[in-house]
Scaffold this active site. Structure first.
Site, PDB file in Angstrom:
ATOM      1  CB  CYS A 234       2.128   2.688   9.385  1.00 53.84           C
ATOM      2  SG  CYS A 234       1.644   1.180   8.413  1.00 53.84           S
TER       3      CYS A 234
ATOM      4  CB  SER B  29      -1.765  -3.397   1.452  1.00 51.29           C
ATOM      5  OG  SER B  29      -0.562  -3.984   1.779  1.00 51.29           O
ATOM      6  N   GLY B  30      -2.083  -6.585  -0.169  1.00 49.73           N
ATOM      7  CA  GLY B  30      -2.341  -8.064   0.213  1.00 49.73           C
ATOM      8  C   GLY B  30      -2.582  -8.475   1.679  1.00 49.73           C
TER       9      GLY B  30
ATOM     10  N   GLY C  65       0.785  -1.096   0.095  1.00 52.31           N
ATOM     11  CA  GLY C  65       0.101  -0.132  -0.140  1.00 52.31           C
ATOM     12  C   GLY C  65       0.804   1.275  -0.064  1.00 52.31           C
ATOM     13  CB  THR C  66       3.881   2.507   1.891  1.00 47.73           C
ATOM     14  OG1 THR C  66       3.324   2.198   3.083  1.00 47.73           O
ATOM     15  CG2 THR C  66       4.753   3.678   1.793  1.00 47.73           C
TER      16      THR C  66
END
Length: 404
Positions: A338, A213-214, A85-86
């Protein structure tokens, strides 16, 4: 689920360990692991190679791409695999910014975005771009009217997350997409938390770019994707190879991509059934936790993810709460994983107007497919006891909320 401490020993609790931090990460599904394994052993070929095992890897990537595209209502050639995702957020925002700076240098986002978006926007400000950070209401909802008013002639991108990772609020994405389309502005959404919980059709929602994001939906860590609508003008983020149709350089993570494809397929196929179960557990949790005096629900009461519970307890510190929950074998968080090591108050709760004096007393419980009614019972048994214990220890707690 068997969970061990950092020494590899079983966690000693009165009952089984309870994992309720699925917004931080999820366990990889057995079916996903089984799909990935052959590409770590016999089918190890580089997809760029022309020999047979290379072709096998290439075919596996194409199949995963189709699964991801089908899940989003996209075309296969609009899906690009990333490391997560980042990277997807960075690519979407920086790529659009630099490719379209001849048209303008103004970007609109919200004050409650994931730091992958906020920090990217802050970096772009240092490169000469201007960013408008939209406020949110007490539920964490962006106002479409405020978005309209923020649009300028030089606005090139709107980036608003689909659903918030801390409080679970789901944004009015369809309306935001319509506003962006009316004004011919690219629309990016970080949908990392939404996949597997909310049905998504990028065409109907007028989404130009979407990050996923997986590891947030029982897929592998280190693998994500960016949907880029055909015709979108975007620069690459990484250079050094012709992979992903010359837009994302680097040898493909074939096992991760295969796992991502399988996880996406399973998560989107099971949304209805999964949400039915999760909603029952979520609502029981909320109802039970709100029975604790001086407890407040964060996020929208109805327009929220089926797996998200976020509450604030007055007169306690969330870090102390997490440590005591951990000792009981209950794993949760105070907000974004995060940013969990930071002692700064949650930027999301701050934006929602939660008073500074109680903002540190927040608890996020995020449910997953493996959670049961017994898990909820356990949490509702343990949390009130710990909250009361911490309140008894705090000099800030009024007499009427002590049991000494």
């Amino acid at each position: 689920m068997a969970i061990h401490n950092c020494e590899g020993e079983n966690v000693s609790t009165e009952n089984k360990a309870v994992y309720m931090d699925n917004s931080a990460t999820t366990p990889v599904r057995k079916e996903v692991v089984e799909a990935m394994l052959p590409y770590m052993t016999e089918n190890f070929g580089n997809p760029s190679s022309i020999y047979e095992i290379g072709k096998t890897s290439k075919h596996a990537i194409n199949l995963a791409r189709k699964k991801a595209a089908d899940a989003l209502g996209a075309e296969e050639n609009e899906i690009y695999f990333t490391s997560g995702g980042t990277e997807s957020d960075n690519w979407a925002i920086k790529g659009i910014a630099f490719a379209n700076r001849d048209k303008g240098k103004h970007i609109i986002t919200s004050s409650i975005e994931h730091h992958a978006v906020l920090h990217t926007c802050a970096w772009l400000e240092g490169q000469g771009f201007e960013v408008t950070y939209l406020p949110v209401d007490k539920y964490g909802m962006v106002s479409p009217d405020e978005l309209r008013n923020a649009i300028r002639d030089d606005t090139i991108l709107i980036s608003i997350m689909f659903a918030n990772n801390e409080i679970g609020t789901i944004q009015p994405i369809k309306e935001i997409g319509e506003i962006a389309k009316e004004n011919q502005i690219y629309f990016h959404t970080d949908a990392v938390q939404a996949i597997g919980h909310v049905p998504i059709d990028v065409k109907k929602l007028n989404i130009d770019l979407l990050s996923l994001s997986g590891h947030e939906f029982e897929g592998p860590k280190g693998c994500g994707a960016l949907y880029i609508r055909k015709g979108v003008k975007i620069d690459p983020l990484l250079h050094g190879g012709a992979q992903e149709r010359k837009r994302r350089a680097g040898t493909e993570n074939v096992p991760g991509i295969v796992g991502l494809g399988k996880a996406t397929e399973l998560a989107t196929a099971e949304i209805e059934e999964s949400n039915r179960t999760l909603l029952k557990l979520r609502d029981r949790l909320i109802e039970g936790l709100l029975k604790i005096p001086k407890t407040h629900l964060n996020g929208h009461p109805t327009q929220r993810l089926a797996n998200n519970v976020n509450v604030t307890f007055e007169y306690i510190e969330g870090e102390s709460l997490l440590l005591l929950l951990n000792a009981k074998g209950i794993y949760a968080s105070t907000g974004s994983a995060c940013n969990s090591s930071s002692l700064e108050p949650s930027h999301v709760l701050t934006a929602c107007g939660v008073p500074h004096e109680i903002i540190h007393g927040s608890l996020r419980l995020s449910l997953g497919r493996m959670n049961t009614s017994e898990d909820v019972d356990r949490v509702l048994e343990v949390v009130p006891e710990i909250v009361q214990k911490l309140r008894n220890m705090s000099p800030l707690t009024p007499k009427e909320y002590r049991t000494l």
